[in-house]
Design a protein around this motif. Structure first.
Motif, PDB file in Angstrom:
ATOM      1  N   ARG A  95       0.837  -1.200   0.000  1.00  0.00           N
ATOM      2  CA  ARG A  95       0.000   0.000   0.000  1.00  0.00           C
ATOM      3  C   ARG A  95       0.880   1.262   0.000  1.00  0.00           C
ATOM      4  O   ARG A  95       0.616   2.217  -0.719  1.00  0.00           O
ATOM      5  CB  ARG A  95      -0.935   0.017   1.208  1.00  0.00           C
ATOM      6  CG  ARG A  95      -2.134  -0.880   1.068  1.00  0.00           C
ATOM      7  CD  ARG A  95      -3.180  -0.588   2.152  1.00  0.00           C
ATOM      8  NE  ARG A  95      -2.669  -0.654   3.506  1.00  0.00           N
ATOM      9  CZ  ARG A  95      -2.635  -1.747   4.267  1.00  0.00           C
ATOM     10  NH1 ARG A  95      -3.107  -2.882   3.805  1.00  0.00           N
ATOM     11  NH2 ARG A  95      -2.138  -1.710   5.494  1.00  0.00           N
ATOM     12  N   HIS A  96       1.918   1.233   0.798  1.00  0.00           N
ATOM     13  CA  HIS A  96       2.827   2.375   0.884  1.00  0.00           C
ATOM     14  C   HIS A  96       3.486   2.638  -0.473  1.00  0.00           C
ATOM     15  O   HIS A  96       3.584   3.775  -0.911  1.00  0.00           O
ATOM     16  CB  HIS A  96       3.883   2.119   1.967  1.00  0.00           C
ATOM     17  CG  HIS A  96       4.899   3.191   2.098  1.00  0.00           C
ATOM     18  ND1 HIS A  96       4.596   4.417   2.623  1.00  0.00           N
ATOM     19  CD2 HIS A  96       6.213   3.244   1.750  1.00  0.00           C
ATOM     20  CE1 HIS A  96       5.684   5.186   2.601  1.00  0.00           C
ATOM     21  NE2 HIS A  96       6.679   4.472   2.085  1.00  0.00           N
ATOM     22  N   ASN A  97       3.932   1.572  -1.129  1.00  0.00           N
ATOM     23  CA  ASN A  97       4.566   1.714  -2.444  1.00  0.00           C
ATOM     24  C   ASN A  97       3.591   2.234  -3.492  1.00  0.00           C
ATOM     25  O   ASN A  97       3.970   3.049  -4.341  1.00  0.00           O
ATOM     26  CB  ASN A  97       5.162   0.392  -2.908  1.00  0.00           C
ATOM     27  CG  ASN A  97       6.451   0.069  -2.182  1.00  0.00           C
ATOM     28  OD1 ASN A  97       7.057   0.946  -1.573  1.00  0.00           O
ATOM     29  ND2 ASN A  97       6.862  -1.184  -2.229  1.00  0.00           N
ATOM     30  N   ARG A  98       2.336   1.774  -3.439  1.00  0.00           N
ATOM     31  CA  ARG A  98       1.332   2.265  -4.398  1.00  0.00           C
ATOM     32  C   ARG A  98       1.102   3.750  -4.212  1.00  0.00           C
ATOM     33  O   ARG A  98       0.965   4.492  -5.192  1.00  0.00           O
ATOM     34  CB  ARG A  98       0.017   1.492  -4.236  1.00  0.00           C
ATOM     35  CG  ARG A  98       0.021   0.193  -5.013  1.00  0.00           C
ATOM     36  CD  ARG A  98      -1.364  -0.444  -5.000  1.00  0.00           C
ATOM     37  NE  ARG A  98      -1.197  -1.705  -4.307  1.00  0.00           N
ATOM     38  CZ  ARG A  98      -1.922  -2.155  -3.299  1.00  0.00           C
ATOM     39  NH1 ARG A  98      -2.947  -1.477  -2.852  1.00  0.00           N
ATOM     40  NH2 ARG A  98      -1.662  -3.298  -2.718  1.00  0.00           N
ATOM     41  N   ARG A  99       1.050   4.203  -2.954  1.00  0.00           N
ATOM     42  CA  ARG A  99       0.837   5.624  -2.694  1.00  0.00           C
ATOM     43  C   ARG A  99       1.993   6.469  -3.208  1.00  0.00           C
ATOM     44  O   ARG A  99       1.804   7.562  -3.699  1.00  0.00           O
ATOM     45  CB  ARG A  99       0.646   5.872  -1.194  1.00  0.00           C
ATOM     46  CG  ARG A  99      -0.774   5.659  -0.751  1.00  0.00           C
ATOM     47  CD  ARG A  99      -0.960   6.111   0.692  1.00  0.00           C
ATOM     48  NE  ARG A  99      -1.252   4.888   1.440  1.00  0.00           N
ATOM     49  CZ  ARG A  99      -0.763   4.559   2.597  1.00  0.00           C
ATOM     50  NH1 ARG A  99       0.055   5.353   3.223  1.00  0.00           N
ATOM     51  NH2 ARG A  99      -1.082   3.429   3.180  1.00  0.00           N
TER      52      ARG A  99
END
Length: 102
Positions: A95-99
């Motif tokens: 999720r962090h990488n997608r953001r």
């Protein structure tokens, strides 16, 4: 393995405070890795009972897998090694990488 004083390390403190010797380590060929066993391997490596190459060879682990165990113990202790915790951390990281890429 030798410690800083060039003495052979024969025992280390295990993840639950117990004395951990080479004979008390998980058996080679272990296929069911519970958090406690993973933590014992990490403690053995960090205490000098096993080297990283010895641990990887003995337990048929990749370097990446062993390093991920070490990171999990540093970050969250033994509970960080539980399969459910690993999955939660993976999802949080994704999720962090997608953001960041959005």
């Amino acid at each position: 393995m030798l410690n800083a004083d060039n003495q052979i390390v024969r025992k280390v403190v295990g993840p639950l405070g117990e004395v951990l010797t080479f004979d008390k380590l998980p058996e080679p060929g272990t296929s069911r890795w519970v958090a406690r066993r993973k933590a014992e391997v990490v403690a053995a490596v960090e205490g000098g009972l096993l080297s990283v190459p010895e641990a990887c060879a003995r337990y048929q682990l990749s370097l990446e897998e062993l390093v991920s165990w070490q990171r999990a113990v540093e970050r969250d202790g033994i509970s960080g090694l539980r399969a459910s915790k690993v999955q939660q951390n993976r999802q949080r990281h994704e999720r962090h990488n997608r953001r960041q890429t959005a």
